[in-house]
Write a protein that holds these residues in place. Sequence first.
Motif, PDB file in Angstrom:
ATOM      1  N   THR A  59       0.835  -1.210   0.000  1.00  0.00           N
ATOM      2  CA  THR A  59       0.000   0.000   0.000  1.00  0.00           C
ATOM      3  C   THR A  59       0.870   1.260   0.000  1.00  0.00           C
ATOM      4  O   THR A  59       0.495   2.278  -0.583  1.00  0.00           O
ATOM      5  CB  THR A  59      -0.929   0.015   1.227  1.00  0.00           C
ATOM      6  OG1 THR A  59      -0.153  -0.147   2.416  1.00  0.00           O
ATOM      7  CG2 THR A  59      -1.964  -1.099   1.139  1.00  0.00           C
ATOM      8  N   GLU A  60       2.034   1.183   0.638  1.00  0.00           N
ATOM      9  CA  GLU A  60       2.929   2.348   0.674  1.00  0.00           C
ATOM     10  C   GLU A  60       3.498   2.619  -0.715  1.00  0.00           C
ATOM     11  O   GLU A  60       3.579   3.768  -1.157  1.00  0.00           O
ATOM     12  CB  GLU A  60       4.066   2.116   1.685  1.00  0.00           C
ATOM     13  CG  GLU A  60       3.620   2.066   3.135  1.00  0.00           C
ATOM     14  CD  GLU A  60       2.894   0.782   3.523  1.00  0.00           C
ATOM     15  OE1 GLU A  60       3.157  -0.272   2.904  1.00  0.00           O
ATOM     16  OE2 GLU A  60       2.051   0.829   4.437  1.00  0.00           O
ATOM     17  N   THR A  61       3.857   1.535  -1.399  1.00  0.00           N
ATOM     18  CA  THR A  61       4.366   1.690  -2.768  1.00  0.00           C
ATOM     19  C   THR A  61       3.284   2.271  -3.673  1.00  0.00           C
ATOM     20  O   THR A  61       3.571   3.092  -4.550  1.00  0.00           O
ATOM     21  CB  THR A  61       4.854   0.324  -3.295  1.00  0.00           C
ATOM     22  OG1 THR A  61       5.928  -0.111  -2.447  1.00  0.00           O
ATOM     23  CG2 THR A  61       5.350   0.407  -4.729  1.00  0.00           C
ATOM     24  N   ASN A 345       9.580  -9.782   7.417  1.00  0.00           N
ATOM     25  CA  ASN A 345       8.723  -8.615   7.699  1.00  0.00           C
ATOM     26  C   ASN A 345       7.731  -8.355   6.579  1.00  0.00           C
ATOM     27  O   ASN A 345       6.643  -7.844   6.817  1.00  0.00           O
ATOM     28  CB  ASN A 345       9.576  -7.364   7.968  1.00  0.00           C
ATOM     29  CG  ASN A 345      10.431  -6.974   6.786  1.00  0.00           C
ATOM     30  OD1 ASN A 345      10.780  -7.808   5.960  1.00  0.00           O
ATOM     31  ND2 ASN A 345      10.794  -5.711   6.713  1.00  0.00           N
ATOM     32  N   LEU A 346       8.092  -8.720   5.353  1.00  0.00           N
ATOM     33  CA  LEU A 346       7.170  -8.508   4.231  1.00  0.00           C
ATOM     34  C   LEU A 346       6.399  -9.783   3.891  1.00  0.00           C
ATOM     35  O   LEU A 346       5.274  -9.714   3.403  1.00  0.00           O
ATOM     36  CB  LEU A 346       7.929  -7.994   3.003  1.00  0.00           C
ATOM     37  CG  LEU A 346       8.211  -6.492   3.116  1.00  0.00           C
ATOM     38  CD1 LEU A 346       9.603  -6.155   2.663  1.00  0.00           C
ATOM     39  CD2 LEU A 346       7.182  -5.682   2.342  1.00  0.00           C
ATOM     40  N   ALA A 347       6.996 -10.943   4.147  1.00  0.00           N
ATOM     41  CA  ALA A 347       6.320 -12.195   3.796  1.00  0.00           C
ATOM     42  C   ALA A 347       5.229 -12.538   4.810  1.00  0.00           C
ATOM     43  O   ALA A 347       4.156 -12.989   4.428  1.00  0.00           O
ATOM     44  CB  ALA A 347       7.335 -13.328   3.702  1.00  0.00           C
ATOM     45  N   SER A 360      11.173   7.368   3.186  1.00  0.00           N
ATOM     46  CA  SER A 360      11.922   6.642   2.151  1.00  0.00           C
ATOM     47  C   SER A 360      11.395   7.014   0.773  1.00  0.00           C
ATOM     48  O   SER A 360      12.158   7.294  -0.154  1.00  0.00           O
ATOM     49  CB  SER A 360      11.763   5.129   2.335  1.00  0.00           C
ATOM     50  OG  SER A 360      12.051   4.783   3.660  1.00  0.00           O
ATOM     51  N   PHE A 361      10.066   7.019   0.645  1.00  0.00           N
ATOM     52  CA  PHE A 361       9.481   7.260  -0.674  1.00  0.00           C
ATOM     53  C   PHE A 361       9.457   8.749  -1.027  1.00  0.00           C
ATOM     54  O   PHE A 361       9.420   9.095  -2.214  1.00  0.00           O
ATOM     55  CB  PHE A 361       8.105   6.600  -0.763  1.00  0.00           C
ATOM     56  CG  PHE A 361       8.190   5.090  -0.936  1.00  0.00           C
ATOM     57  CD1 PHE A 361       9.381   4.477  -1.299  1.00  0.00           C
ATOM     58  CD2 PHE A 361       7.077   4.283  -0.751  1.00  0.00           C
ATOM     59  CE1 PHE A 361       9.480   3.104  -1.462  1.00  0.00           C
ATOM     60  CE2 PHE A 361       7.154   2.904  -0.924  1.00  0.00           C
ATOM     61  CZ  PHE A 361       8.353   2.316  -1.275  1.00  0.00           C
ATOM     62  N   ALA A 362       9.511   9.619  -0.037  1.00  0.00           N
ATOM     63  CA  ALA A 362       9.712  11.041  -0.349  1.00  0.00           C
ATOM     64  C   ALA A 362      11.081  11.196  -1.006  1.00  0.00           C
ATOM     65  O   ALA A 362      11.236  11.900  -2.017  1.00  0.00           O
ATOM     66  CB  ALA A 362       9.626  11.882   0.927  1.00  0.00           C
TER      67      ALA A 362
HETATM   68  N1  ADE Z   1      10.193  -2.236   2.273  1.00  0.00           N
HETATM   69  C1  ADE Z   1       9.974  -2.502   3.567  1.00  0.00           C
HETATM   70  N2  ADE Z   1       8.709  -2.247   3.912  1.00  0.00           N
HETATM   71  C2  ADE Z   1       8.073  -1.789   2.800  1.00  0.00           C
HETATM   72  C3  ADE Z   1       6.768  -1.331   2.532  1.00  0.00           C
HETATM   73  N3  ADE Z   1       5.835  -1.292   3.486  1.00  0.00           N
HETATM   74  N4  ADE Z   1       6.493  -0.952   1.268  1.00  0.00           N
HETATM   75  C4  ADE Z   1       7.448  -0.990   0.319  1.00  0.00           C
HETATM   76  N5  ADE Z   1       8.694  -1.390   0.521  1.00  0.00           N
HETATM   77  C5  ADE Z   1       9.027  -1.781   1.755  1.00  0.00           C
END
Ligand code: ADE
Length: 423
Positions: A59-61, A345-347, A360-362
């Motif tokens: 969702t952040e991406t 953490n992502l899986a 990070s995305f800014a």
């Molecule tokens: N890397 C670590 N957590 C992330 C997230 N929530 N969205 C995109 N990349 C990530």
Amino acid sequence: MATTHAASDIADAALADLGVRRVEWADQSMPVLATIRERFARERPLDGLRIGACLHVTTETANLVRTLHAGGAEVALCASNPLSTQDDAAAALVHAYGAATYAINGEDAEVYYDHIESVLNTRPQLTTDDGADLVSTLHTSRTDVIDGVLGGTEETTTGVIRLRAMAAQGVLKYPIVAVNEAQTKHMFDNRYGTGQSTLDGLVRATNVLLAGRTVVVSGYGWCGRGLASRAAGMGAHVIVTEVDPVRALEALMDGYRVMPMHDAAPLGHVFVTVTGDKHVLDAPHFEAMQDGAILANSGHFDVEINIEALDAQAAGVQQARPHVDEYRMPDGRRLYLLAQGRLINLAAAEGHPASVMDMSFANQALALEHLAAHAHSLAPDVYDVSADTDQRVASLKLEAMGVAIDTLTDQQAAYLAGWQEGT
Ligand code: ADE
């Protein structure tokens, strides 16, 4: 069953509504990115540019992609890990936000690379990568599209290490901004993001109580520092393993026990690797571990735990519960491997919280804006984010959090700029 959209390959279009609600939820914690998005909508700094992205599809991406769209770019996106895709976010990206998206949670290695190819088929002018798989594919099997690429960005430590190796060997063909090197990225995302989300994944997968357990953290970079402090905060006894003497000393003085993995193996209840290197947990360690030991990785690639060796040693494997594989050793001990050694953490959880991905995305959005304006004058190399960008991102974040800070008086600024004044 997978739905193949005209310009997409995702798991289930019907998840789009849920995806949109979750993307909007994340957006509420991404005020810095939202500010940039508003400016991008006015100024259109990416107008007409094609961006190829290989990122965790979360969702952040999705909020980063919305920002790049607002700036005028077209985005094609694939996953940077086969297990990290949030299928609802992927559906929202295709059906609500108009991004060509190629990502299915659980895709195998062949589909993973097919999806990278699909993104490269859009002939991107800018790339944004998390781990450098897109860039390495471009430089090996897809050199046919490399001439049209102006520049790129890289999100993570592992990717930056790969890119620096390419630059050192003189094979890197275009300039890349190492977003990971921004202070407002690694000091927050790697430390607080990995720290919290790794424990989140560990706990969601196993529901173990960390209090009173011995947690072995392998690697004391920014991720390891964050993870060790959060595990200790939950009441775990933390052991750190390291190969770098300065980091090992820091871990010791931060209050943890430090020892080689050979000595930690029989002591640990939970092992988490965050080194970026391979076979940190290997055959002799598996032999020494206690019955019930839990093995997880939160580094970018699934190479940190030698799974082949574990497979070879085990008498049998069965799934104990989702994301938990039980390896039964010939002597009766059971070792539990989480998420097939992929980043836990992502899986098994949702990756870093939106509030930290905001910064990070800014940095990603600002680095892509910078490249859109200046890539033509940059030689192929790996570049840091400017100090000015770091300061801007931090100031915007503080402002969004309602936190004011002091400014230097003229007298203080002059003092810092001078050298004559002593005691
Ligand atoms: N890397 C670590 N957590 C992330 C997230 N929530 N969205 C995109 N990349 C990530």
